[in-house]
Scaffold this active site. Structure first.
Site, PDB file in Angstrom:
ATOM      1  N   CYS A 123      -4.918  -8.280  -2.393  1.00 58.75           N
ATOM      2  CA  CYS A 123      -3.747  -7.547  -1.903  1.00 58.75           C
ATOM      3  C   CYS A 123      -2.665  -8.474  -1.353  1.00 58.75           C
ATOM      4  CB  CYS A 123      -4.158  -6.526  -0.855  1.00 58.75           C
ATOM      5  SG  CYS A 123      -5.103  -7.206   0.520  1.00 58.75           S
ATOM      6  N   ARG A 170       4.021   1.217   9.539  1.00 58.01           N
ATOM      7  CA  ARG A 170       2.986   0.179   9.465  1.00 58.01           C
ATOM      8  C   ARG A 170       2.574  -0.122  10.901  1.00 58.01           C
ATOM      9  NH1 ARG A 170       1.737  -3.795   5.509  1.00 58.01           N
ATOM     10  NH2 ARG A 170       1.075  -5.829   6.308  1.00 58.01           N
ATOM     11  N   HIS A 224      -5.187   1.462   3.955  1.00 59.16           N
ATOM     12  CA  HIS A 224      -3.970   0.906   3.327  1.00 59.16           C
ATOM     13  C   HIS A 224      -3.785   1.653   2.002  1.00 59.16           C
ATOM     14  CE1 HIS A 224      -0.707  -1.618   2.600  1.00 59.16           C
ATOM     15  NE2 HIS A 224      -1.259  -2.814   2.594  1.00 59.16           N
ATOM     16  N   GLN A 229      -1.384   0.421  -0.887  1.00 57.81           N
ATOM     17  CA  GLN A 229      -1.957  -0.696  -1.627  1.00 57.81           C
ATOM     18  C   GLN A 229      -2.931  -0.198  -2.684  1.00 57.81           C
ATOM     19  OE1 GLN A 229      -1.426  -4.248  -1.270  1.00 57.81           O
ATOM     20  NE2 GLN A 229      -2.459  -4.056  -3.239  1.00 57.81           N
ATOM     21  N   ARG A 276       3.307  -2.400  -6.151  1.00 51.03           N
ATOM     22  CA  ARG A 276       3.597  -1.746  -4.877  1.00 51.03           C
ATOM     23  C   ARG A 276       4.946  -1.020  -4.967  1.00 51.03           C
ATOM     24  NH1 ARG A 276       1.396  -3.530  -0.130  1.00 51.03           N
ATOM     25  NH2 ARG A 276       2.529  -1.718   0.698  1.00 51.03           N
TER      26      ARG A 276
END
Length: 304
Positions: free
Chosen positions: A260, A99, A126, A129, A288
């Protein structure tokens, strides 16, 4: 697929296979041994709640060992190159989840590493996600093809991954954004090429037009990580793009709301929406875990 750096690393068939596996993992959360004997490094150069917890739990429930690391704990924080870090970690671990900030940092790490690298968020995309988002949407509607997703707000990394994911699955994705905050034009063009139709992607500055008749209404914070100094200025610009009940009423009957998270309640979304019957944000957050388990099995299952 050696790495997962972008939704664009998948084709439609592989994407639906991942979603099918994720659905099975959601239905049966029994402990597994797909990653038995494997260690997965989890590097966080940005703060995280859902990403960190879901990846740590995912690796552990698949029988592996998660190794969470911050840049401050690594020589990255003292100037070691990310390429050198990738080569060294490859001698120790079986996979690397990152990340970070620029997509270029992720790509440099993946090019140097000899083990699979997963994008857990960059400023550009992302993709993990988006996998959870698709799983959530399909869980509600039983399909993805032919649905319309309206994303309202900043044309950011989440919007980019949704554009690519929608194109791969036969959805129409509309992005309604303030002037000057459009998604990257190269991502929009790529999504249209994947879909084979310009109509599959709609970019507009009118939130009402964007949401009109949509099956899914999606938003994100107005100031992402690293943009905190712009928060006050953005609040004024983005105020007309708040998802409130009036805007949700413009969506299709039976339409759902997604975010999100984390949400800045009262800013990009009203409490009445995020806490209302159309909201599936906590199913989305749960997914997730399941989507990332499916991804880890795909990339690391049977290795080691």
């Amino acid at each position: 697929m050696q790495d997962f750096l972008s939704i664009d690393d998948l084709d439609g068939h592989s994407l639906f296979e991942l979603l099918d596996v994720a659905d099975g993992l959601r239905s049966d959360r029994s402990l597994r041994d797909d990653l038995r004997g494997q260690t997965v490094a989890l590097i966080f150069e940005k703060p995280s709640t859902r990403t960190r917890v879901s990846f740590e739990v995912a690796v552990a429930e698949l029988g592996g060992h998660p190794l969470p690391l911050s840049s401050a704990e690594l020589q990255l924080g003292r100037g070691e190159t990310i390429a050198d870090t990738g080569q060294v970690l490859s001698r120790y671990v079986h996979g690397i989840v990152v990340r970070t900030f620029g997509q270029d940092r992720l790509e440099e790490l993946a090019a140097a590493a000899s083990v699979p690298v997963i994008n857990a968020l960059t400023d550009r995309e992302h993709p993990c996600q988006a996998l959870a988002d698709l799983q959530t949407i399909r869980g509600v509607f039983g399909k993805l093809e032919g649905l319309t997703l309206a994303y309202v707000g900043d044309g950011n990394n989440v919007a980019h991954s949704l554009l690519l994911a929608g194109a791969l699955t036969g959805m129409q994705v509309r992005v309604a954004h303030p002037e000057g905050y459009a998604p990257n034009s190269d991502v929009v063009d790529r999504a249209r090429r994947i879909a084979g139709s310009d109509d599959a992607v709609v970019v507009t500055t009118d939130p009402d037009d964007g949401v009109d008749g949509a099956d899914v209404v999606y938003t994100d914070v107005w100031a992402s990580m690293g943009q905190e100094s712009e928060a006050e200025q953005r609040a004024g610009v983005f105020a007309p793009y708040r998802v409130d009940q009036r805007l949700m009423d413009a969506a299709a009957s039976g339409g759902i709301f997604l975010h999100c998270l984390p949400a800045h309640r009262g800013e990009e979304v009203a409490d009445e929406v995020i806490d209302g019957p159309a909201s599936h944000v906590f199913d989305q957050a749960e997914n997730r875990l399941h989507a990332q388990k499916a991804l880890l099995i795909r990339l690391l299952g049977g290795v080691g």
